[in-house]
Each structure stands twice: as structure tokens, then as C-alpha cells.
Design a protein around this motif. Structure first.
Motif, PDB file in Angstrom:
ATOM      1  N   ALA A   8      16.843  -7.902 -40.939  1.00 26.51           N
ATOM      2  CA  ALA A   8      16.407  -6.557 -42.206  1.00 26.51           C
ATOM      3  C   ALA A   8      17.533  -6.849 -43.238  1.00 26.51           C
ATOM      4  CB  ALA A   8      16.644  -5.178 -41.475  1.00 26.51           C
ATOM      5  N   ARG A   9      18.773  -6.976 -43.100  1.00 25.26           N
ATOM      6  CA  ARG A   9      19.586  -7.132 -44.255  1.00 25.26           C
ATOM      7  C   ARG A   9      19.437  -8.480 -44.900  1.00 25.26           C
ATOM      8  NH1 ARG A   9      25.929  -7.908 -43.289  1.00 25.26           N
ATOM      9  NH2 ARG A   9      25.151 -10.143 -42.542  1.00 25.26           N
ATOM     10  N   ARG A  10      18.726  -9.527 -44.276  1.00 24.19           N
ATOM     11  CA  ARG A  10      18.509 -10.946 -44.944  1.00 24.19           C
ATOM     12  C   ARG A  10      17.112 -10.652 -45.928  1.00 24.19           C
ATOM     13  NH1 ARG A  10      19.862 -15.533 -47.153  1.00 24.19           N
ATOM     14  NH2 ARG A  10      18.361 -17.078 -47.074  1.00 24.19           N
ATOM     15  N   TYR A  11      16.263  -9.614 -45.185  1.00 28.08           N
ATOM     16  CA  TYR A  11      15.039  -9.563 -46.205  1.00 28.08           C
ATOM     17  C   TYR A  11      15.561  -8.486 -47.504  1.00 28.08           C
ATOM     18  CZ  TYR A  11      11.967 -11.189 -42.408  1.00 28.08           C
ATOM     19  OH  TYR A  11      11.174 -11.643 -41.448  1.00 28.08           O
ATOM     20  N   PHE A  12      16.238  -7.757 -47.307  1.00 31.37           N
ATOM     21  CA  PHE A  12      16.613  -6.654 -48.319  1.00 31.37           C
ATOM     22  C   PHE A  12      17.725  -7.530 -49.452  1.00 31.37           C
ATOM     23  CE2 PHE A  12      20.024  -4.219 -50.240  1.00 31.37           C
ATOM     24  CZ  PHE A  12      19.182  -3.173 -50.865  1.00 31.37           C
ATOM     25  N   LEU A  13      18.135  -8.639 -48.902  1.00 30.94           N
ATOM     26  CA  LEU A  13      19.010  -9.399 -49.921  1.00 30.94           C
ATOM     27  C   LEU A  13      18.439 -10.700 -50.439  1.00 30.94           C
ATOM     28  CD1 LEU A  13      22.653  -9.144 -48.158  1.00 30.94           C
ATOM     29  CD2 LEU A  13      21.816  -7.995 -50.133  1.00 30.94           C
ATOM     30  N   SER A  14      17.086 -10.547 -50.106  1.00 28.70           N
ATOM     31  CA  SER A  14      16.404 -11.964 -50.365  1.00 28.70           C
ATOM     32  C   SER A  14      16.521 -11.983 -51.961  1.00 28.70           C
ATOM     33  CB  SER A  14      14.824 -11.831 -49.981  1.00 28.70           C
ATOM     34  OG  SER A  14      13.906 -12.539 -50.650  1.00 28.70           O
ATOM     35  N   LYS A  15      16.531 -13.460 -52.278  1.00 30.03           N
ATOM     36  CA  LYS A  15      16.759 -13.771 -53.686  1.00 30.03           C
ATOM     37  C   LYS A  15      15.502 -13.936 -54.538  1.00 30.03           C
ATOM     38  CE  LYS A  15      21.129 -16.405 -52.725  1.00 30.03           C
ATOM     39  NZ  LYS A  15      21.807 -15.443 -53.583  1.00 30.03           N
ATOM     40  N   LYS A  16      14.453 -13.538 -53.937  1.00 24.04           N
ATOM     41  CA  LYS A  16      12.954 -13.652 -54.685  1.00 24.04           C
ATOM     42  C   LYS A  16      12.916 -12.253 -55.444  1.00 24.04           C
ATOM     43  CE  LYS A  16      10.846 -16.602 -51.036  1.00 24.04           C
ATOM     44  NZ  LYS A  16       9.819 -16.256 -50.035  1.00 24.04           N
ATOM     45  N   LYS A  17      13.677 -12.462 -56.598  1.00 24.12           N
ATOM     46  CA  LYS A  17      13.760 -10.911 -57.361  1.00 24.12           C
ATOM     47  C   LYS A  17      12.336 -10.758 -58.204  1.00 24.12           C
ATOM     48  CE  LYS A  17      17.915 -10.304 -56.575  1.00 24.12           C
ATOM     49  NZ  LYS A  17      18.536  -9.408 -55.714  1.00 24.12           N
ATOM     50  N   ARG A  18      11.639 -11.701 -58.238  1.00 25.69           N
ATOM     51  CA  ARG A  18      10.376 -11.370 -59.167  1.00 25.69           C
ATOM     52  C   ARG A  18       9.181 -11.092 -57.803  1.00 25.69           C
ATOM     53  NH1 ARG A  18       9.750 -16.300 -63.547  1.00 25.69           N
ATOM     54  NH2 ARG A  18      11.909 -15.783 -64.490  1.00 25.69           N
ATOM     55  N   ASN A  19       9.555 -11.258 -56.677  1.00 25.60           N
ATOM     56  CA  ASN A  19       8.635 -10.763 -55.516  1.00 25.60           C
ATOM     57  C   ASN A  19       8.133  -9.294 -55.896  1.00 25.60           C
ATOM     58  OD1 ASN A  19       7.201  -9.819 -53.156  1.00 25.60           O
ATOM     59  ND2 ASN A  19       8.196 -11.779 -52.124  1.00 25.60           N
ATOM     60  N   ILE A  20       6.992  -8.870 -55.751  1.00 24.99           N
ATOM     61  CA  ILE A  20       6.404  -7.588 -56.026  1.00 24.99           C
ATOM     62  C   ILE A  20       6.727  -6.581 -54.966  1.00 24.99           C
ATOM     63  CG2 ILE A  20       4.293  -7.908 -54.667  1.00 24.99           C
ATOM     64  CD1 ILE A  20       4.885  -5.809 -57.679  1.00 24.99           C
ATOM     65  N   ILE A  21       7.301  -7.089 -53.820  1.00 26.21           N
ATOM     66  CA  ILE A  21       7.846  -6.157 -52.688  1.00 26.21           C
ATOM     67  C   ILE A  21       9.186  -5.968 -53.108  1.00 26.21           C
ATOM     68  CG2 ILE A  21       8.533  -6.283 -50.262  1.00 26.21           C
ATOM     69  CD1 ILE A  21       6.462  -8.334 -49.708  1.00 26.21           C
ATOM     70  N   SER A  22      10.022  -6.696 -53.748  1.00 28.46           N
ATOM     71  CA  SER A  22      11.404  -6.600 -54.008  1.00 28.46           C
ATOM     72  C   SER A  22      11.352  -5.408 -55.218  1.00 28.46           C
ATOM     73  CB  SER A  22      12.113  -7.554 -54.580  1.00 28.46           C
ATOM     74  OG  SER A  22      12.162  -8.477 -53.592  1.00 28.46           O
ATOM     75  N   ILE A  23      10.389  -5.688 -56.060  1.00 35.40           N
ATOM     76  CA  ILE A  23      10.370  -4.662 -57.339  1.00 35.40           C
ATOM     77  C   ILE A  23      10.093  -3.409 -56.919  1.00 35.40           C
ATOM     78  CG2 ILE A  23       8.883  -3.982 -59.218  1.00 35.40           C
ATOM     79  CD1 ILE A  23       8.668  -6.928 -59.857  1.00 35.40           C
ATOM     80  N   ILE A  24       9.254  -3.120 -55.821  1.00 32.34           N
ATOM     81  CA  ILE A  24       8.687  -1.730 -55.087  1.00 32.34           C
ATOM     82  C   ILE A  24       9.935  -1.334 -54.328  1.00 32.34           C
ATOM     83  CG2 ILE A  24       7.273  -0.514 -53.626  1.00 32.34           C
ATOM     84  CD1 ILE A  24       5.250  -2.577 -54.346  1.00 32.34           C
ATOM     85  N   SER A  25      10.589  -2.132 -53.492  1.00 31.02           N
ATOM     86  CA  SER A  25      11.755  -1.697 -52.987  1.00 31.02           C
ATOM     87  C   SER A  25      12.883  -0.929 -53.882  1.00 31.02           C
ATOM     88  CB  SER A  25      12.473  -2.641 -52.298  1.00 31.02           C
ATOM     89  OG  SER A  25      11.687  -3.261 -51.425  1.00 31.02           O
ATOM     90  N   ASN A  26      13.204  -1.745 -55.343  1.00 29.76           N
ATOM     91  CA  ASN A  26      14.030  -1.277 -56.127  1.00 29.76           C
ATOM     92  C   ASN A  26      13.750  -0.188 -56.838  1.00 29.76           C
ATOM     93  OD1 ASN A  26      15.645  -3.625 -55.852  1.00 29.76           O
ATOM     94  ND2 ASN A  26      14.506  -4.696 -57.533  1.00 29.76           N
ATOM     95  N   ILE A  27      12.387   0.188 -56.959  1.00 28.09           N
ATOM     96  CA  ILE A  27      11.737   1.438 -57.574  1.00 28.09           C
ATOM     97  C   ILE A  27      11.953   2.471 -56.356  1.00 28.09           C
ATOM     98  CG2 ILE A  27       9.625   2.702 -58.057  1.00 28.09           C
ATOM     99  CD1 ILE A  27       8.693   0.040 -59.264  1.00 28.09           C
ATOM    100  N   SER A  28      11.916   2.337 -55.133  1.00 25.51           N
ATOM    101  CA  SER A  28      11.970   3.222 -54.041  1.00 25.51           C
ATOM    102  C   SER A  28      13.600   3.733 -54.245  1.00 25.51           C
ATOM    103  CB  SER A  28      11.813   2.499 -52.907  1.00 25.51           C
ATOM    104  OG  SER A  28      10.583   2.182 -52.816  1.00 25.51           O
ATOM    105  N   MET A  29      14.412   2.709 -54.328  1.00 21.33           N
ATOM    106  CA  MET A  29      15.881   3.082 -54.239  1.00 21.33           C
ATOM    107  C   MET A  29      16.278   4.014 -55.381  1.00 21.33           C
ATOM    108  SD  MET A  29      17.980  -0.363 -52.885  1.00 21.33           S
ATOM    109  CE  MET A  29      17.114  -1.440 -53.924  1.00 21.33           C
TER     110      MET A  29
END
Length: 409
Positions: A8-29
Motif C-alpha cells: 500500500a505504501r508503494r502504491y501511495f509513493l508511486s512516481k506516476k505523478k500524472r496518473n489520474i489516480i494520484s491526482i484524485i488521491s492528492n485532492i482527497s488528502m
């Protein structure tokens, strides 16, 4: 080694910053952080208001107030006073007569709360520290004086120590008849008294209260040896609640004994109820902000289907798969929550220390909004975030644990 947490930590620290999932996660935080920060600040403001109310009324309120369970007044004699004085922890007892009266000054008049007190009143009350004009003493050089609220002075334009035009206090005369005479000379008792000082505590008190010597109130109201209440000062080395219980035992069931909070139970209860509804409202806002976690986890489950299939082929159980995505949701929520807590605590500390946000009113009792942080608020906020995180993460996590190995390899 906690494998689900590491993945889970690996998924969270994924370097795919442009991934839409990462963007939504950042919005969530960000949403969780802002909601948590706002909740901490608002709850701290309510705590500050509660303490402000206590401090304001504490200038005039006694540690304990004794009143009759039935009736407006009760007979006070030395025997009753000695029973109270003999209770361990009782420092002094003040006799009080309090009732509405008509205050007249020149051609103006208003109804006020007149409170007659014995000379030891100021030994237990801090009202003298709220004095803004004149002298707090009610007896000076054999003359009787009244201590009036700033609102009363403003309403009637009262000049202090004006011997040519003293205050006139009127109270309905008890004639023993059921009908009231319309002749003012026979219908009311009237007594003059000089205004000696002006206090400024809280608007409700300032606009309605005047303090007079007990003998003055006793003669005007015709109370004789009856009193409306007794006020007790508790010694500094004793707990108020402990002395309250002992006084109740000494007096019996005919008397009620109130501590400071119980004297204003309605006001303090209203603040607590408002605080509770604010907490519930902001908890719902946090829930709405956390819905982005649900969407990001749902998309992550779709994106990581092959990873899940590989883990299943390597022997990972449904529970392990489920925990990976639960941990992922928890990490997103907790990072936002910790950030929000840090920001909220910092802002409250700055407000407490420097008073950044003012009340914006020239007549305000305090210059800036009062805030007070409590550990219980932080704990409750943390519990709310944990419950919300589980609520929004459980569905995507269960969906991931039910993925079919054959369909995704």
C-alpha cells in the motif's frame, strides 16, 4: 513484516505523478486536511467561548449559591448561618435579597435587577475588578451607595454621587390586599440612594443589575429576615464540588445548592449543544471530502488488477488483498488528517498567543476571538476520521479481494 502495508505504501509513493489516480488521491488528502483543520479550529473557538462565559460571570458569581427548593425566599437566622459556616471548606457566607425594582432618575425610569448584599460580598466576588468608574463600596461615611451596571448608567444618563438628584428605587408595597392601588404614593415603597460606582462585566448584567446594601433592599422590599439566596465562598484549599455535597447534607432537601456552572446551566448547555451540532456537521463535510478516497481506490483496483492476480497466484489470500487497499485508503486519509491537525493546532496557537483575528467590535469584552484546544477534541476528530476512512475504503477493498485470478492474468 506487514506485506499489505508495504505494498500500500508503494502504491501511495508511486512516481506516476500524472496518473489520474494520484491526482484524485492528492485532492482527497487536501479535502481531509482542510476539513480536519476547520473542525479543530471551530471546536477550539467553542471551547474558548465557554471559558469566556465562565470568566465573565465568575466576576460576580459565587462559588456556591443556596436557594429554596420551593418559594421565592426563605427565613434566615443565625442557626441556619452557623450550620453553613461549620461545613469544612466554607470561607464566608453572604446574605442576598434580589428582586426586580423600578429605578427612576430625573424624568427617566427602567426596571432593574436589584441585588442587596451584606458587607462581605466583595470579599468573595471579583466585581470590584470590573469597576470602570467610581468606588465599589456600598457603605461610605455612613451613607448608602449603589453600584450600577454600565448599561443602566447609559440608559438613564446617571451621574455618580449626585446628592442633589439621587436614584429613586420603587417596589410594590405589600398591603395584604389582592388589588393594587393606582395611587403611586400608596402603591409603592420608595427609597433614594446615591450612585457610587459603575461596573462593566457582561452585557446582560451591565444592562440590568444594580447592587445595594442588604439593609436598603430589606427596607425597600419589606423582607425582614427573609432572603432570596445565600452565597458561599469556598476556601482555596478545598474543592468546590466536595464542599457543595457537604453543604447539601447540612441543609437537607429543602434547599438547592448550585455551583458556578449550574447557576448558568442553560447558557453553557446551549454552547455545548451548538458545539455538538457543529462537530456532526463538519464530520459530514469530512465524509463528503473523503468520497474522493472511494473513487481513487475504486480506480486503483481497476488499474492494479494484474498486480492483484499475480499476488493471488503467489498465494496471497483475499484478506491480504483486502488489507492492501484498506491500508492505501488509511494512508491517504491519515496523511491528510495529520496535516490538518498540524495546521489547525498551529493556527489555534497563533490565535491564542498573538490574537490574529479580532472580534471586530469596539464594545467587545475581549479583543480577539477566544480559543482553547482540548485533547478530547483531537481524539474525537481522530476517531471520526478513522470511522470515515473505513466506511469509504471497505467497498473498493472488498471488490479487490473478490477479483477472479483467471480473468486478470
Amino acid at each position: 513484516m506487514n506485506v499489505p502495508f508495504l505494498i500500500a505504501r508503494r502504491y501511495f509513493l508511486s512516481k506516476k505523478k500524472r496518473n489520474i489516480i494520484s491526482i484524485i488521491s492528492n485532492i482527497s488528502m487536501v479535502g481531509v486536511a482542510v476539513g480536519t483543520m476547520a473542525l479543530i479550529i471551530v471546536l477550539s473557538v467553542f471551547n474558548g467561548l465557554e471559558d469566556l462565559v465562565r470568566s465573565l460571570y465568575g466576576k460576580s458569581d459565587p462559588d456556591l449559591k443556596i436557594a429554596a427548593v420551593e418559594g421565592k425566599s426563605f427565613v434566615v437566622n443565625e442557626q441556619l448561618l452557623n450550620r453553613i459556616r461549620q461545613v469544612p471548606g466554607v470561607a464566608l457566607v453572604t446574605e442576598v435579597i434580589e428582586d426586580n425594582a423600578l429605578l427612576r432618575y430625573h424624568d427617566r425610569q427602567m426596571v432593574v435587577k436589584m441585588k442587596g448584599v451584606t458587607e462581605n460580598f466583595f470579599a468573595q466576588s471579583n466585581i470590584d475588578s470590573a469597576l470602570v468608574q467610581g468606588d465599589h463600596r456600598l457603605l461610605k461615611d455612613g451613607a448608602e451607595y449603589a453600584l450600577i451596571g454600565a448599561g443602566v448608567q447609559h440608559e438613564l444618563s446617571i451621574a455618580l454621587d449626585n446628592r442633589l438628584a439621587p436614584l429613586q428605587l420603587l417596589y410594590p408595597r405589600n398591603t395584604g390586599k389582592r388589588t393594587l392601588s393606582f395611587n403611586p404614593e400608596t402603591a409603592f415603597n420608595e427609597q433614594p440612594i446615591l450612585a457610587g460606582g459603575v461596573f462593566l462585566i457582561e452585557q446582560q448584567i451591565d444592562d440590568s443589575y444594580i447592587f445595594v446594601p442588604l439593609s436598603f433592599a430589606q427596607n425597600l422590599l419589606g423582607y425582614g429576615n427573609r432572603r432570596t439566596s445565600l452565597e458561599v465562598k469556598v476556601s482555596d484549599s478545598w474543592e468546590v464540588d466536595q464542599v457543595q455535597e457537604e453543604v447539601k447534607k447540612a441543609l437537607g432537601a429543602k434547599f438547592s445548592v448550585f455551583n458556578s456552572d449550574e447557576q448558568h446551566v442553560s447558557l453553557l448547555k446551549a454552547i455545548k449543544v451548538e458545539k455538538m451540532f457543529v462537530f456532526i456537521t463538519f464530520a459530514f463535510i469530512l465524509l463528503i471530502a473523503s468520497l474522493n478516497i472511494f473513487f481513487s481506490l475504486s480506480m486503483l483496483v481497476i488499474d492494479k488488477r494484474k498486480d492483484v492476480a499475480v499476488l493471488q497466484a503467489m498465494g496471497a489470500t483475499s484478506r491480504t488483498i483486502r488489507n492492501i487497499f484498506l491500508f492505501e485508503g488509511a494512508i491517504v486519509a491519515q496523511v491528510g488528517a495529520i496535516t490538518g491537525l498540524a495546521l489547525g493546532i498551529t493556527i489555534c496557537w497563533l490565535q491564542q498567543t498573538f490574537g490574529l483575528v479580532s472580534m471586530g467590535m469596539a464594545t467587545a469584552v475581549v479583543d480577539s476571538y477566544p480559543v482553547k484546544m482540548q485533547a478530547s477534541d483531537i481524539v474525537l476528530t481522530g476517531i471520526a476520521i478513522v470511522c470515515i476512512t473505513i466506511a469509504v475504503s471497505i467497498r473498493p477493498a472488498l471488490s479487490a479481494s473478490r477479483l477472479d485470478l483467471r480473468d486478470n492474468l
